[in-house]
Write a protein that holds these residues in place. Structure first.
Motif, PDB file in Angstrom:
ATOM      1  N   VAL A 249      24.011  -4.113  -1.488  1.00 53.31           N
ATOM      2  CA  VAL A 249      23.271  -5.012  -0.607  1.00 53.31           C
ATOM      3  C   VAL A 249      21.865  -5.181  -1.180  1.00 53.31           C
ATOM      4  O   VAL A 249      21.123  -4.202  -1.334  1.00 53.31           O
ATOM      5  N   HIS A 250      21.500  -6.415  -1.514  1.00 49.07           N
ATOM      6  CA  HIS A 250      20.192  -6.714  -2.094  1.00 49.07           C
ATOM      7  C   HIS A 250      19.263  -7.209  -0.981  1.00 49.07           C
ATOM      8  O   HIS A 250      19.577  -8.173  -0.274  1.00 49.07           O
ATOM      9  N   VAL A 251      18.122  -6.548  -0.831  1.00 51.84           N
ATOM     10  CA  VAL A 251      17.208  -6.796   0.287  1.00 51.84           C
ATOM     11  C   VAL A 251      16.067  -7.712  -0.137  1.00 51.84           C
ATOM     12  O   VAL A 251      15.430  -7.496  -1.178  1.00 51.84           O
ATOM     13  N   GLN A 252      15.813  -8.731   0.693  1.00 51.97           N
ATOM     14  CA  GLN A 252      14.639  -9.585   0.551  1.00 51.97           C
ATOM     15  C   GLN A 252      13.777  -9.415   1.803  1.00 51.97           C
ATOM     16  O   GLN A 252      14.296  -9.425   2.920  1.00 51.97           O
ATOM     17  N   VAL A 253      12.475  -9.269   1.605  1.00 52.02           N
ATOM     18  CA  VAL A 253      11.551  -9.018   2.717  1.00 52.02           C
ATOM     19  C   VAL A 253      10.638 -10.233   2.881  1.00 52.02           C
ATOM     20  O   VAL A 253      10.003 -10.678   1.921  1.00 52.02           O
ATOM     21  N   GLU A 254      10.560 -10.749   4.108  1.00 48.65           N
ATOM     22  CA  GLU A 254       9.677 -11.882   4.384  1.00 48.65           C
ATOM     23  C   GLU A 254       8.213 -11.431   4.358  1.00 48.65           C
ATOM     24  O   GLU A 254       7.900 -10.273   4.611  1.00 48.65           O
ATOM     25  N   ASP A 255       7.321 -12.369   4.065  1.00 43.20           N
ATOM     26  CA  ASP A 255       5.888 -12.063   4.054  1.00 43.20           C
ATOM     27  C   ASP A 255       5.343 -11.998   5.479  1.00 43.20           C
ATOM     28  O   ASP A 255       5.938 -12.523   6.422  1.00 43.20           O
ATOM     29  N   ASP A 256       4.190 -11.368   5.624  1.00 47.22           N
ATOM     30  CA  ASP A 256       3.442 -11.339   6.874  1.00 47.22           C
ATOM     31  C   ASP A 256       2.058 -11.891   6.578  1.00 47.22           C
ATOM     32  O   ASP A 256       1.358 -11.373   5.691  1.00 47.22           O
ATOM     33  N   SER A 257       1.640 -12.926   7.300  1.00 43.73           N
ATOM     34  CA  SER A 257       0.373 -13.599   7.007  1.00 43.73           C
ATOM     35  C   SER A 257      -0.839 -12.685   7.200  1.00 43.73           C
ATOM     36  O   SER A 257      -1.920 -12.958   6.675  1.00 43.73           O
ATOM     37  N   ARG A 258      -0.680 -11.589   7.916  1.00 44.20           N
ATOM     38  CA  ARG A 258      -1.817 -10.709   8.205  1.00 44.20           C
ATOM     39  C   ARG A 258      -2.086  -9.713   7.083  1.00 44.20           C
ATOM     40  O   ARG A 258      -3.206  -9.213   6.945  1.00 44.20           O
ATOM     41  N   PHE A 259      -1.054  -9.397   6.306  1.00 49.32           N
ATOM     42  CA  PHE A 259      -1.175  -8.295   5.355  1.00 49.32           C
ATOM     43  C   PHE A 259      -0.700  -8.689   3.959  1.00 49.32           C
ATOM     44  O   PHE A 259       0.179  -9.534   3.799  1.00 49.32           O
ATOM     45  N   VAL A 260      -1.269  -8.025   2.978  1.00 47.59           N
ATOM     46  CA  VAL A 260      -0.757  -8.016   1.608  1.00 47.59           C
ATOM     47  C   VAL A 260      -0.313  -6.590   1.319  1.00 47.59           C
ATOM     48  O   VAL A 260      -1.057  -5.632   1.576  1.00 47.59           O
ATOM     49  N   ARG A 261       0.907  -6.459   0.807  1.00 49.88           N
ATOM     50  CA  ARG A 261       1.457  -5.128   0.591  1.00 49.88           C
ATOM     51  C   ARG A 261       1.520  -4.808  -0.893  1.00 49.88           C
ATOM     52  O   ARG A 261       1.929  -5.627  -1.708  1.00 49.88           O
ATOM     53  N   GLU A 262       1.125  -3.580  -1.231  1.00 54.39           N
ATOM     54  CA  GLU A 262       1.276  -3.044  -2.574  1.00 54.39           C
ATOM     55  C   GLU A 262       1.864  -1.642  -2.448  1.00 54.39           C
ATOM     56  O   GLU A 262       1.137  -0.672  -2.256  1.00 54.39           O
ATOM     57  N   GLY A 263       3.189  -1.554  -2.515  1.00 57.13           N
ATOM     58  CA  GLY A 263       3.844  -0.265  -2.309  1.00 57.13           C
ATOM     59  C   GLY A 263       3.702   0.184  -0.870  1.00 57.13           C
ATOM     60  O   GLY A 263       4.152  -0.493   0.059  1.00 57.13           O
ATOM     61  N   THR A 264       3.035   1.315  -0.671  1.00 61.05           N
ATOM     62  CA  THR A 264       2.812   1.807   0.703  1.00 61.05           C
ATOM     63  C   THR A 264       1.448   1.378   1.246  1.00 61.05           C
ATOM     64  O   THR A 264       1.147   1.647   2.406  1.00 61.05           O
TER      65      THR A 264
END
Length: 374
Positions: A249-264
């Motif tokens: 199962v290959h996971v795609q994660v939608e963006d969140d306009s409030r945050f930018v993520r880099e790992g944890t």
């Protein structure tokens, strides 16, 4: 004393690896005992093979160049096709004559089924907390009618009469060097070693049919873009009783306009006004679990970064460990000002210009720079 290896192969001491291999192949064609019936052919073939075993190995060749045969004593004694870069005599025949010199392997074992690939799209919040997804998975499953044998009900596969269960048959090939025996997969049973006289009417002898089943997959907290989740043994069942493949199962994660993520680590840009920076303030900052208060001290500069410990993303498969939330203040400059507001700012700038100039620029210069960059 054994002859010089370079002399045996007929190459110079500066010969490349490819030159050495070509020379050995030429001699192998000429002196192989199954090709050349001269009494001394076997000894010459052995001598060439031992020389090639030394010169084809960079480490052995270096020792030989420095110490001669004393440096490789015992390294190439006896006929060893593995040392010569071949698996066995069949490899030599196949490399030189296009066929095998003996039977290679046994019957073909059960064939593993194919892997099944699925894709899933989850929200940013689901990636943070973890979630589950239920899928309709279409894959090859064991045939219920024949229980995977491929044979009609009441019958079973039988040993192949052509290859007697071996899965291979021997063929004789005529070449300019004589007749050579080669081994190929049995055409009657396709290498299986057994045949099905009466095939199952449901699966047509394959032992499997396509079925759809429901599966629930757990997507762990901390999942990131491109994560691949493996479910062992949930892929296609192999033909005629072969083991199953896996489900991915290959996971795609939608963006969140409030945050930018880099790992944890999470990053949030917080817009603030000049009075908030100059006078200080207490503001609400969004987090993944609601909001948290942040105190902006008096005189804070634009671009200042505050770190909220433990408010970042959970580390994938590392228990309760979480990253941090980085809050970066960004000064928002009004696009339109009233005349009264302009005058108030001019008075403020005049009062603080000397102090601000010591730091490199006046407040109005700062505002012009910000506005010019927008």
């Amino acid at each position: 004393m054994p002859r010089d290896c370079y002399e045996v192969l007929g190459v110079t001491r500066s010969a490349s690896e490819d030159d050495i291999k070509k020379a050995y192949r030429k001699l192998a064609r000429q002196f192989h005992p199954d090709v050349n019936k001269d009494p001394d052919a076997g000894e010459k073939f052995k001598e060439a093979t031992e020389s090639y075993a030394i010169l084809s190995d960079p480490e052995k060749r270096a020792r030989y160049d420095q110490f001669g045969h004393a440096g490789v004593e015992g390294a190439a004694r006896g006929f060893d096709p593995h040392a010569a870069g071949f698996g066995d005599l069949s490899d030599i025949f196949e490399a030189f004559f296009g066929g095998g010199g003996g039977r290679r392997g046994g019957r073909r074992g059960p064939e593993r089924g194919a892997d099944v690939q699925l894709g899933v799209r989850i929200t940013f919040a689901e990636a943070y907390a973890g979630t589950e997804r239920t899928f309709e998975v279409a894959s090859q499953a064991r045939c219920d009618t024949c229980r995977g044998t491929g044979a009609k009900e009441g019958s079973s596969p039988v040993t192949c009469a052509t290859c007697h269960g071996v899965g291979q048959v021997q063929q004789t090939q005529r070449t300019p060097f004589g007749h050579f025996a080669t081994v190929v997969g049995c055409p009657a049973c396709e290498g299986e070693g057994r045949t099905i006289a009466a095939k199952c009417g449901t699966c047509k002898g394959q032992g499997r049919t396509r079925k759809t089943r429901e599966m629930t997959i757990r997507i762990p907290a901390g999942s990131d873009q491109g994560l691949r989740i493996r479910s062992t043994g949930d892929g296609d069942v192999g033909p005629r009783g072969g083991p199953p493949g896996d489900l991915f199962v290959h996971v795609q994660v939608e963006d969140d306009s409030r945050f930018v993520r880099e790992g944890t680590e999470l990053f949030h840009e917080l817009p603030v006004s000049f009075p908030q920076l100059a006078l200080g303030d207490e503001v609400e900052v969004p987090t993944m679990e609601g909001t948290q208060k942040l105190v902006i001290p008096e005189g804070t500069q634009t671009g200042t970064e505050f770190v909220l410990r433990g408010q970042g993303f959970p580390a994938l498969r590392e228990g309760r460990r979480k990253g941090d939330l980085h809050v970066i203040l960004r000064l928002v400059v009004p696009r339109k000002l009233s005349e009264a507001e302009r005058e108030a700012l001019r008075q403020f700038d005049a009062a603080h210009r000397q102090e601000a100039t010591k730091e490199g620029h006046g407040f109005m210069d700062f505002l012009r720079g910000v506005l010019g960059g927008r």
